[in-house]
Design an enzyme around this catalytic site. Structure first.
Site, PDB file in Angstrom:
ATOM      1  N   SER A   1     -52.220 -25.014  11.980  1.00 25.46           N
ATOM      2  CA  SER A   1     -53.273 -23.858  11.861  1.00 25.46           C
ATOM      3  C   SER A   1     -52.604 -22.414  11.887  1.00 25.46           C
ATOM      4  O   SER A   1     -53.160 -21.390  11.443  1.00 25.46           O
ATOM      5  CB  SER A   1     -54.320 -23.808  12.769  1.00 25.46           C
ATOM      6  N   CYS A   2     -51.122 -22.487  12.149  1.00 24.76           N
ATOM      7  CA  CYS A   2     -50.510 -21.010  12.470  1.00 24.76           C
ATOM      8  C   CYS A   2     -49.126 -21.077  11.928  1.00 24.76           C
ATOM      9  O   CYS A   2     -48.624 -22.027  12.538  1.00 24.76           O
ATOM     10  CB  CYS A   2     -50.610 -20.722  14.007  1.00 24.76           C
ATOM     11  N   GLY A   3     -48.739 -20.413  10.954  1.00 20.00           N
ATOM     12  CA  GLY A   3     -47.595 -20.569  10.515  1.00 20.00           C
ATOM     13  C   GLY A   3     -46.337 -19.497  11.093  1.00 20.00           C
ATOM     14  O   GLY A   3     -45.249 -19.557  10.865  1.00 20.00           O
TER      15      GLY A   3
END
Length: 289
Positions: free
Chosen positions: A114-116
């Protein structure tokens, strides 16, 4: 390693009625990225197009900018003592003369689907500088063509149609030049549980096909326009980012600074244009009207 997985579920109503059936879930597994055999990061992703994912990730990180910067990229680094190949490991060998990434910017432990950027070790590493001049890209896109992109993307989302649980990104490239009036061509679609992974897979495909920088291209995403997606678009030289959902304030501020056009809430009938709207052109009036 599976793209999807079937699972027995109980479908229930408020009255307590239960109907058991099979449901199809999107796959999610860890992928370890190694550079010259040294672990660089671990990301959670939907298996498939892993080489594209890693190549695009390295573009986003500023490690590579052209196909020639990568000597080899494969699952071969994941072969263990038993001789079996681990398809959750990809090893990259950079070409001679390409600098290894600064270990101070190495991602801590893992990057979630969900988070790069939440795994980035240093906050200074988040604000990267693109090798390509996005601000100088004179591309234009017709509004009627732009409004049609979400539906064109949705029609290609095979895994979403089976699971309802993945994001998608599509690359649309100009036909006849960056300022042509023709409808842009759909060049690549990728799906993943992580919206940033879907974009990396598209960018990685373009890198391996020798297409960077992506002048005149539109990156259409199925979700929101976040800071990281603006950054990834800029690092690949994409001048226009279109999102179905909302942008973040930081995404808009970064796009304004970099010269990238951001549109959001693109739902087929209307859209909101946030930055560098000079690239957007009204459709020509039909003859006789």
């Amino acid at each position: 390693m599976r793209l999807t997985k079937r699972w027995r579920v109980q479908r229930m109503t408020a009255s307590g009625l239960v109907h058991e059936r099979a449901d199809e879930l999107a796959g999610e597994e860890p992928l370890e990225v190694r550079i010259h055999g040294t672990p660089f990061t671990i990301t959670m992703r939907t298996p498939g197009n892993d080489v594209d994912l890693v190549a695009g990730f390295l573009v986003s990180e500023g490690v590579v900018r052209a196909e020639r910067d990568i000597a080899t990229i494969s699952h071969r680094g994941g072969i263990g003592a038993t001789g079996e190949r681990d398809y959750n490991v990809v090893d990259v060998r950079l070409a001679a003369g390409v600098d290894l990434p600064d270990t101070s910017l190495q991602r801590h432990v893992y990057t979630s689907s969900s988070c790069g950027v939440c795994g980035t070790a240093s906050i200074e590493a988040v604000h990267k500088v693109s090798a390509f001049d996005v601000a100088g890209d004179g591309a234009t896109v017709r509004l009627d063509h732009l409004l049609a992109l979400p539906e064109r993307l949705r029609a290609q989302q095979a895994v979403f149609g089976r699971t309802g649980g993945v994001h998608a990104a599509a690359l649309f490239v100009p036909v006849g030049g960056p300022t042509a009036q023709s409808e842009p061509r759909l060049a690549c679609v990728r799906e993943d549980v992580g919206r940033h992974n879907a974009v990396d897979k598209v960018v990685g495909w373009a890198l391996r096909d020798g297409l960077l920088p992506l002048r005149g291209a539109v990156l259409q995403v199925s979700g929101r326009a976040s800071f990281e997606l603006v950054q990834k678009a800029a690092m690949a030289g994409v001048p226009v980012l279109s999102a179905v959902s909302a942008p973040s304030a930081l995404a808009v501020e970064l796009a304004e600074e970099l010269g990238l056009t951001v549109v959001a809430f693109n739902r087929g009938e209307t859209l909101n244009a946030y930055t560098h709207t000079y690239r957007l052109q009204a459709a020509p009036t039909p003859p006789g009207l």
